[in-house]
Design an enzyme around this catalytic site. Structure first.
Site, mmCIF file in Angstrom:
data_model
loop_
_atom_site.group_PDB
_atom_site.id
_atom_site.type_symbol
_atom_site.label_atom_id
_atom_site.label_comp_id
_atom_site.label_asym_id
_atom_site.label_seq_id
_atom_site.Cartn_x
_atom_site.Cartn_y
_atom_site.Cartn_z
ATOM 1 N N LYS A 111 -22.742 2.305 -3.602
ATOM 2 C CA LYS A 111 -21.798 2.535 -4.696
ATOM 3 C C LYS A 111 -22.094 1.608 -5.885
ATOM 4 C CE LYS A 111 -17.556 0.808 -4.695
ATOM 5 N NZ LYS A 111 -16.196 0.528 -4.215
ATOM 6 N N ASP B 287 0.863 -1.175 0.000
ATOM 7 C CA ASP B 287 0.000 0.000 0.000
ATOM 8 C C ASP B 287 0.902 1.229 0.000
ATOM 9 O OD1 ASP B 287 -3.254 0.243 1.080
ATOM 10 O OD2 ASP B 287 -2.042 2.068 0.947
ATOM 11 N N PHE C 167 -29.490 0.838 4.928
ATOM 12 C CA PHE C 167 -28.205 0.149 4.757
ATOM 13 C C PHE C 167 -27.088 1.159 4.553
ATOM 14 C CE2 PHE C 167 -30.170 0.002 0.419
ATOM 15 C CZ PHE C 167 -29.239 0.750 -0.280
ATOM 16 N N CYS D 209 -20.187 -0.727 -0.159
ATOM 17 C CA CYS D 209 -20.542 -1.392 -1.422
ATOM 18 C C CYS D 209 -21.930 -1.120 -1.969
ATOM 19 C CB CYS D 209 -20.391 -2.903 -1.256
ATOM 20 S SG CYS D 209 -18.685 -3.416 -1.281
HETATM 21 C C1 UDX Z 1 -21.941 -6.301 1.348
HETATM 22 C C2 UDX Z 1 -22.273 -7.687 0.778
HETATM 23 O O1 UDX Z 1 -23.040 -8.424 1.740
HETATM 24 C C3 UDX Z 1 -20.998 -8.432 0.425
HETATM 25 O O2 UDX Z 1 -21.301 -9.679 -0.175
HETATM 26 C C4 UDX Z 1 -20.177 -7.574 -0.536
HETATM 27 O O3 UDX Z 1 -18.961 -8.200 -0.857
HETATM 28 C C5 UDX Z 1 -19.913 -6.208 0.063
HETATM 29 O O4 UDX Z 1 -21.138 -5.578 0.426
HETATM 30 P P1 UDX Z 1 -21.151 -5.351 3.701
HETATM 31 O O5 UDX Z 1 -21.508 -4.021 3.132
HETATM 32 O O6 UDX Z 1 -19.809 -5.511 4.332
HETATM 33 O O7 UDX Z 1 -21.242 -6.479 2.569
HETATM 34 O O8 UDX Z 1 -22.229 -5.757 4.810
HETATM 35 P P2 UDX Z 1 -23.728 -6.327 4.771
HETATM 36 O O9 UDX Z 1 -23.833 -7.367 5.807
HETATM 37 O O10 UDX Z 1 -24.157 -6.718 3.409
HETATM 38 O O11 UDX Z 1 -24.585 -5.087 5.276
HETATM 39 C C6 UDX Z 1 -24.758 -3.907 4.499
HETATM 40 C C7 UDX Z 1 -25.722 -2.971 5.179
HETATM 41 O O12 UDX Z 1 -27.055 -3.473 5.147
HETATM 42 C C8 UDX Z 1 -25.422 -2.724 6.656
HETATM 43 O O13 UDX Z 1 -25.615 -1.359 6.959
HETATM 44 C C9 UDX Z 1 -26.430 -3.597 7.378
HETATM 45 O O14 UDX Z 1 -26.710 -3.149 8.672
HETATM 46 C C10 UDX Z 1 -27.624 -3.460 6.447
HETATM 47 N N1 UDX Z 1 -28.578 -4.582 6.539
HETATM 48 C C11 UDX Z 1 -28.184 -5.851 6.236
HETATM 49 C C12 UDX Z 1 -29.902 -4.332 6.903
HETATM 50 O O15 UDX Z 1 -30.283 -3.187 7.170
HETATM 51 N N2 UDX Z 1 -30.780 -5.378 6.955
HETATM 52 C C13 UDX Z 1 -30.422 -6.656 6.636
HETATM 53 O O16 UDX Z 1 -31.292 -7.556 6.689
HETATM 54 C C14 UDX Z 1 -29.079 -6.901 6.276
HETATM 55 P P1 ADP Z 2 -11.562 -1.380 0.061
HETATM 56 O O1 ADP Z 2 -12.727 -1.353 1.005
HETATM 57 O O2 ADP Z 2 -11.994 -1.471 -1.389
HETATM 58 O O3 ADP Z 2 -10.530 -2.393 0.413
HETATM 59 P P2 ADP Z 2 -9.879 0.727 1.199
HETATM 60 O O4 ADP Z 2 -10.014 2.203 1.027
HETATM 61 O O5 ADP Z 2 -10.086 0.123 2.531
HETATM 62 O O6 ADP Z 2 -10.885 0.093 0.120
HETATM 63 O O7 ADP Z 2 -8.448 0.244 0.693
HETATM 64 C C1 ADP Z 2 -7.851 0.590 -0.495
HETATM 65 C C2 ADP Z 2 -6.349 0.799 -0.253
HETATM 66 O O8 ADP Z 2 -5.701 0.929 -1.521
HETATM 67 C C3 ADP Z 2 -6.005 2.074 0.526
HETATM 68 O O9 ADP Z 2 -5.294 1.713 1.710
HETATM 69 C C4 ADP Z 2 -5.119 2.895 -0.445
HETATM 70 O O10 ADP Z 2 -4.056 3.555 0.203
HETATM 71 C C5 ADP Z 2 -4.587 1.817 -1.367
HETATM 72 N N1 ADP Z 2 -4.172 2.301 -2.685
HETATM 73 C C6 ADP Z 2 -4.849 3.087 -3.541
HETATM 74 N N2 ADP Z 2 -4.158 3.275 -4.675
HETATM 75 C C7 ADP Z 2 -2.990 2.585 -4.549
HETATM 76 C C8 ADP Z 2 -1.838 2.368 -5.401
HETATM 77 N N3 ADP Z 2 -1.766 2.899 -6.622
HETATM 78 N N4 ADP Z 2 -0.832 1.588 -4.929
HETATM 79 C C9 ADP Z 2 -0.909 1.033 -3.694
HETATM 80 N N5 ADP Z 2 -1.960 1.191 -2.856
HETATM 81 C C10 ADP Z 2 -2.982 1.949 -3.278
#
Ligand code: UDX
Ligand code: ADP
Length: 459
Positions: free
Chosen positions: A276, A33, A269, A273
């Protein structure tokens, strides 16, 4: 010995590649990183991200076949397989602002690979990216590489959820590997499949074409988020009719075609992810001239915003239509339990709303750093807010002292077992609790004397 380099030591790259090292003693994994502080933390006793089970995995292989470093170029040169796990935030300005993914980090990491590689590599797209990113990566690599060097691009989307990342990685529902369906592409696909085969049953390792793999990631997250927005939409009907959203979710979830998961109503939620990825899907649909499809998915995000504002308004209404100068205690700032991550957390939106209404806010979260809370809030509000209106408190009882209302925004287990008699005794009366996660025992709280309001319920 196979050598793997992972570019990006964040929530995705860190746990994913640490588990690969843990499960494959014959593979040497180097996670790199640009952020020195983050790498220092990975090399310390206090890892930069909180994830149950992660310490054990990292401490078992760090220094043996797992290394954390800022020497990006060296790790690229040495590696056979390179994971690109850099961040891909939603664009804040320019074309597609607010929808499209900012691929600047992916591009810069890709250019670096092209510049420094001295032998052929398999480059694996691990960050969540819009469809066709692999194609752009391939074009950049081919245009910039030296003679005789081959780059094969794979898409290997991550399905781990924060808070359960380690078990998700140890026992994945499936591993997706997408590639161009050329002989070289299929060979690269097999090389990565062989790494996962160290611990993942063969039938769970699925290979497909690049576009299917990239779209599957967006689709899976959109479908999961859509279930939450659907139950949240129903929670509004429940509140208006006297139905109970937990009962409705239970009744629907017993249908095996529907299933019980991801039907928990909530304040909305969050996480890096869901929003986005859906916005990426909306942008993609619009670029493909499919406005009806774009509008359909956009509504999932709109419903999520509506849920947050609906809950905020309910709080103000119940507090006699004003929260100005009232003391609001926020329990939970992370976007879900068992993580210190706050990206897109509903708490950010609600705290900002309370600030606008000029309430005094005290925030307690078991895992989120003070600095993080401060950074999240000051992105939307002036820094002075912290002097005048906001306190971050490290003890839930202290946080609730003198409060008019407690608002539960993250479903941390510890909130279920606090001593609410003690908390009630220290609060202003009438004392309110707003349960945005449907985790508290409302009957017990009412017996203590609290005024209780729960999403999707009237009683
Ligand atoms: C999500 C996907 O589950 C995962 O597969 C993907 O790789 C990344 O995005 P994450 O965002 O880490 O994972 O958590 P997740 O458990 O999915 O929860 C997302 C949001 O939804 C949280 O804010 C959670 O509190 C909310 N949620 C989840 C609800 O409000 N109700 C539910 O029944 C489940
Ligand atoms: P994710 O949830 O997708 O893993 P994060 O923001 O937690 O995202 O992590 C992404 C990481 O990638 C950050 O720590 C950032 O510093 C690093 N990063 C971004 N661009 C580069 C690059 N060109 N080379 C090395 N590390 C990088």
């Amino acid at each position: 010995m196979t050598k793997i380099c992972c570019i990006g030591a964040g929530y995705v790259g860190g746990p994913t590649c640490a588990v690969i090292a843990y499960k494959c003693p014959n593979v040497q994994v180097t996670i790199v990183d640009l952020n020195q502080a983050r790498i220092d933390a990975w090399n310390s006793g206090n890892l930069p991200i909180y994830e149950p089970g992660l310490d054990e995995v990292v401490f078992a292989c760090r220094g043996k076949n797992l290394f954390f470093s800022t020497e990006v170029d060296k790790a690229i040169v040495e590696a056979d397989l390179i994971f690109v796990s850099v961040n891909t935030p939603t664009k804040k300005s320019g074309i597609g602002a607010g929808f499209a993914a900012d691929l600047a980090y992916v591009e810069s990491a890709t250019r670096r690979i092209a510049q420094v590689a001295t032998s052929s590599k398999i480059v694996i797209e691990k960050s969540t990216v819009p469809c066709r990113t692999a194609e752009s990566m391939r074009t950049i690599l081919e245009a910039n590489s030296h003679d005789g060097i081959r780059f094969d691009i794979l898409s290997n989307p991550e399905f781990l959820a924060e808070g359960t990342a380690v078990p998700d990685l140890m026992k994945p529902d499936r591993v997706l590997i997408g590639s161009l369906q050329t002989p070289e592409g299929i060979k690269a696909q097999q090389a990565l499949a062989a790494v996962y085969a160290n611990w993942v049953p063969k039938e769970k390792i699925i290979t497909m074409n690049l576009w299917s793999s990239e779209l599957s990631k967006l689709a899976a997250n959109a479908l999961l988020a859509q279930r939450i927005s659907s139950i949240n939409a129903l929670s509004a009907i429940c509140e208006a009719t006297g139905a109970d959203v937990d009962e409705v979710a239970y009744a629907c979830g017993l249908d095996t075609r529907i299933g019980p998961k991801f039907l928990k109503a909530s304040v909305g939620f969050g996480g890096s992810c869901f929003q986005k990825d859906i916005l990426n899907l909306v942008y993609l649909s619009e670029s493909l001239h499919l406005p009806e499809v774009a509008a359909y998915w956009k509504q999932v995000v709109d419903m999520n915003e509506y849920q947050k504002s609906r809950f905020s308004q309910r709080i103000v209404k119940r507090l006699f239509n004003t929260i100005t100068n009232k003391n609001i205690t926020v329990f939970g700032f992370a976007f879900k339990k068992n993580t210190g991550d706050t990206r897109e957390s509903a708490a950010i939106t609600l705290v900002n709303y309370f600030l606008q209404e000029r309430a005094n806010i005290s925030i307690y979260d078991p895992k989120v750093d003070d600095d993080q809370i401060r950074a999240d809030i000051t992105e939307l509000a002036p820094v002075e807010a912290f002097e005048k209106q906001i306190k971050v408190v490290h003890d839930p009882y202290q946080a609730a002292k003198g409060a008019d209302a407690i608002v539960v925004l993250t479903e941390w287990d510890e909130f279920k077992t606090l001593n609410y008699e003690q908390i009630y005794a220290g609060m202003n009366k009438p004392a309110f609790i707003f349960d945005g996660r449907l985790i508290l025992d409302s009957k017990k709280l009412r017996d203590i004397g609290f005024q209780v309001e729960v999403i999707g319920k009237t009683l």
